[in-house]
Structure formats: C-alpha cells, structure tokens
Write an enzyme that holds these catalytic residues in place. Structure first.
Site, mmCIF file in Angstrom:
data_model
loop_
_atom_site.group_PDB
_atom_site.id
_atom_site.type_symbol
_atom_site.label_atom_id
_atom_site.label_comp_id
_atom_site.label_asym_id
_atom_site.label_seq_id
_atom_site.Cartn_x
_atom_site.Cartn_y
_atom_site.Cartn_z
ATOM 1 N N SER A 19 0.923 -1.238 0.020
ATOM 2 C CA SER A 19 -0.054 0.042 0.114
ATOM 3 C C SER A 19 0.981 1.238 -0.049
ATOM 4 O O SER A 19 1.575 1.293 -0.888
ATOM 5 C CB SER A 19 -0.956 0.001 1.255
ATOM 6 O OG SER A 19 -2.130 0.944 0.908
ATOM 7 N N HIS B 37 -7.350 -5.755 0.511
ATOM 8 C CA HIS B 37 -6.224 -5.283 0.748
ATOM 9 C C HIS B 37 -5.683 -5.430 1.969
ATOM 10 O O HIS B 37 -4.641 -4.923 2.637
ATOM 11 C CB HIS B 37 -6.787 -3.806 1.025
ATOM 12 C CG HIS B 37 -5.631 -2.653 1.073
ATOM 13 N ND1 HIS B 37 -4.797 -2.244 -0.324
ATOM 14 C CD2 HIS B 37 -5.052 -1.828 1.995
ATOM 15 C CE1 HIS B 37 -3.879 -1.535 -0.030
ATOM 16 N NE2 HIS B 37 -4.131 -1.012 1.323
ATOM 17 N N ASP C 226 -9.711 -5.635 -3.935
ATOM 18 C CA ASP C 226 -9.257 -4.533 -2.870
ATOM 19 C C ASP C 226 -10.196 -3.316 -2.838
ATOM 20 O O ASP C 226 -10.754 -2.576 -3.774
ATOM 21 C CB ASP C 226 -7.730 -3.895 -3.566
ATOM 22 C CG ASP C 226 -6.930 -3.257 -2.208
ATOM 23 O OD1 ASP C 226 -7.493 -2.082 -1.828
ATOM 24 O OD2 ASP C 226 -5.959 -3.614 -2.157
#
Lengths: 276, 276
Positions: B146, B254, B222
């Site tokens: 991320s 995610h 996600d």
C-alpha cells in the site's frame, strides 16, 4: 450466525463469525479458514486452541497456519478462549476470567454462568461448524498453544474417537501442579482436586493414555517452562510406551515466532492422520 | 542502539531494535529478521515498507515473510512508517502524520522537523543495519504494501543501482492524482506539484523507468482500488516495454491475508535477483 468478515486467503477464505452460544450463554466469535477444496466437498478440519489473553484472532493473524492448511486442503477453526461480554464475570489478572477459560466447564460462582468452554469447544461449536460449512465431522484433529495446548491434549484424551491426531505448541502439561492451573482449576471447579484430573494432560496420560498420534514442540528458551512442565508429560508418555514425537526446540521461546516456525510440521503431521 | 526483543524464528532471529535517528530527530524502532546464514557471513536483504497506520510490527507478525526469507537465506528489514514521539507533529486523521510518513522528506511546517522518512529509509537505516549486522549492502531488494508499495517503487526508481529487484503488494501507484497522496504530498512538500513527481510511481515510471525486475500484486476486490490506481502504473510500464510481472489477483482484498498469500512468490522473486 453473523458474518463479521471474510477475506480471500491462500486460495480459500478466512472468515470470522459470531453466534449466540447456548452453552456459554453469550455471543461467541470464532475464526474459520476454509481452503479452496471446501467449494467442492467436505474437508478435514484442524482445531487450533489459543493461549492465555488470546481471542479468536491472535493465531488467525500470527501463526501462519493458513499457508500450510491451504496446501493440505484442511480447514482451521480458531475458537475464542473464554466467554465475552459485559455481564460475564472477569478477574483483573490476565490468567483468570476473560481470555483464560482453560477449556473447562466451571461449576463455581461467579464463573459457572458463562465459563462452559469444554462444552463449547467439544460440542456446540463443532455442531455449528459441521452444520453450516463444508467441513467433515469424521476427520477432525486438534492442536493448540500454551493454555490451548493443554486444551488440545485434554480434549483429545477426554474424547476418545473424536480426533485423528493431536499436537501442541508449548502446552501447559501439568496444571494441577503449577501456577498456570491450580488457581484457575480451583476457581472454576472448586477445591476438590479430583474434579481437576480430566483437565491435566499428565494425569490423563497416566490414567487413560492416548490412542492417536501425538506431536509436542516446546522451546528450550521458553520463559514459562516452569509453568509448562514438559518433563511430566514426557515421563508419562514414555512410561506408557506410546508412539509420540516430543521435541524441545533449541533457542525458541513462548512467542508466535516459535509457533509459526513449527506450524508447517504440525499441519503436515495432522494431514497424514486426516488423509490416512 | 537498544535491543527491544530478539526471538528465535525459523532458525534465525527476529529482532526489534530502537535507535536515536539523526534524520528524523527522534528515536526510531525497526524490526530485523536475520536468517541462520547470517551467523556465517553477510546475507542479502529485503526491505519491507509498511502501509498507513502500521508500525515496524504489523508486517513482522502478520505477513508470514520469515518462513520464506529463512528458506532463501535472506534478511528482512521492517522500518517504521513515520517518526514517533510526543513532540512529533501529528494529525487526527489516520492518513497524515504518525503512521503516514509516505517515505518523503517533508519541507513544510510543522512536518519538516521530523518527517524525513526518505532519508531515513534510503540512507540512515541502511548504514545502521549494514554497519551493525551481517547484512550485505551490495545485495538489497525492496518491497512494500500500500503506502509502503508506493515507497518501494519510488525508492527503487529514485535510487538507481541501489536495489536488485522491486516488488509491491497493492501499492499506491499514482498518489499525485488520488486521495491517498494529494493531501499528504501537499502537506509534507507544499503546493508546488513539481516537487511531488519523485514520489509518484506512475510519473517516475513515465519519466525515468526502471532497470531492475518488477513484480506487483493487487487484489481484484481491494476496497481501495480507486486510491491505488494500478491501471496507471500498468499503462506506464507497458508503454515503456519494460519486463515486469503485474498481477491482479482474483477475489483478494487489501488485508494481510492477501499479502501473506503472495509473500512466498515475492520472496522467491527477490531471491532470484539477489543470488544472480
């Protein structure tokens, strides 16, 4: 039953579910990993009982078990370690009350109203899982860490025929003789120590033995070795001449870094029994 | 440098260390996994940069990376994601300030006093680690998740020659165009968007390209895809005709359940570059 979360994980699904429990008389939360194979048909299941202070979540996120369970096509159940909720009795110490159910059915006030963890893990949750998910009730094995290792061993010996194999990471082996056990068994079960015997793996091994494969790992640098007493279980196993694999792992401690290191071995060990 | 903890893990040691940082002007904490091979000589190292809200600890306990790093004989570094301490500026939102350093050197008040995360991860921490542990500074690779995937990509492109390979899990690919980026780059670097370019993987890919192997995984489910914009990086990579492996993984989200699922692939990918 409420779905709290479902995450794709190693080709399968790591779910978290909450349900009203009749035996603990409160809402209970558990984690369940289903491998991809569960989309096709019932899969064998490995129970993972956690240790003091844990919820359903700790091992689910830290033990690294899903990688190996996915490889073997095995489901994993992560029960909570105690009843939960505002009206559930608790104790200010970490090792009694919430997070410290010790996998017994409490008979004493104030614990008996909710602390029925043996029946929850042995009866209610298995029925819920085999009734709602593609899990094969005839192919179950069990493992656990610390207090959960104690739970795995005592459940395996107390429910002959239920499990195909049992293993443990740093289990509390002789709780009737140590500080992780005497206080809790006294509180939950009262001072008649005869009632404690089914909840002591060493005493059960001496009295009843075990007729399924057994694997136990403990770290040689475990900071709680004096509470765990692996020597008492080892002596009982060897005296019975039982086939078993009891290992002291050099340099490892009590943490999930230890558990995760040997998880592949444990899952493979159970897979052999579950698929035989 | 203080040793916070050292746990035996997959034959090696998972350590946590704290040191005074001159570039962030506060104490910083990092995790370092050293495989068993580090007892014999310098080992290659894989940097893992974490995402929003994380400390050094999240990936260290949840990503399952040590299993594969041990198998490959590779060290893992888990830096923190921002400066820490009571006198460090912060913001009530999770995506600015502590836990959200974005791997840039802030030039704006109140951030510039401590938020020098680029220099910390690119200069100070590598020197500290190669100077104090058996880690080979000539064999480094980098990954992240991320915001940390953003950091891995921008560091790899901003420091040509430093890393042998780069990968990312669900990286923020185009922060100058999205809600995970514009606010933070504006706060840390000011409103002149020219200064943002080195911290946008898509813009850097268009402008500079990349001459090391690249692997990127993102989950098709996600929940932050609109912030991540994997399509912009993919377009830039393909336009440059760069060898790369960009994957959208069906059904994954995610979470660390996604990261841990593909960690084996990423470590093996880096091992190939680190040992070639």
């Amino acid at each position: 039953m409420d779905v709290i979360s479902e995450n794709r994980c190693f080709g399968g699904v790591q779910g978290v579910y909450r349900h009203p429990s009749h035996v603990t008389n409160c809402d209970m939360t558990f984690g369940l990993f289903l491998p991809e194979e569960a989309e096709q048909g019932p899969v064998p299941v490995l129970w993972y009982l956690s240790g003091l202070t844990c919820t359903h979540e700790n091992a689910m996120v830290k033990a690294g078990a899903q990688a190996w369970a996915a490889e073997q096509g095995i489901a994993l159940v992560f029960p909570d370690t105690s009843p939960r909720g505002e009206d559930v009795a608790d104790d200010p110490n970490y090792d009694l009350g919430k997070g410290a159910g010790f996998y017994v059915n409490a008979t004493q006030a104030p614990w008996a109203a909710h602390y029925q963890m043996w029946d929850y893990v042995a009866e209610e949750l298995p029925r819920l899982i085999t009734g709602n998910f593609n899990v094969d009730e005839d192919r179950q094995s069990i493992t656990g860490h610390s207090m959960g290792g104690h739970g795995a061993l005592t459940l395996a010996m107390g429910l002959p025929g239920r499990f195909r194999s049992v293993s443990a990471f740093a289990p509390i082996c002789h709780p009737t003789a140590g500080d992780w056990g005497r206080k809790q068994l006294g509180a939950y079960l009262g001072q008649n120590e005869d009632m404690w015997v089914p909840h002591d793996a060493t005493l059960m091994m001496r009295a009843e033995g075990l007729d399924i494969p057994l694997l136990v790992d403990t770290g040689s640098n475990d900071q709680f070795l004096d509470y765990l007493m692996p020597e008492t279980l080892a002596e009982a196993v060897m005296t019975r001449r039982l086939p078993a694999n009891l290992r002291l792992q050099k340099g490892y401690d009590h943490s999930y870094f230890f558990v995760s290191t040997f998880m592949e071995d444990h899952v493979a060990f159970h897979a052999e029994a579950l698929y035989s």
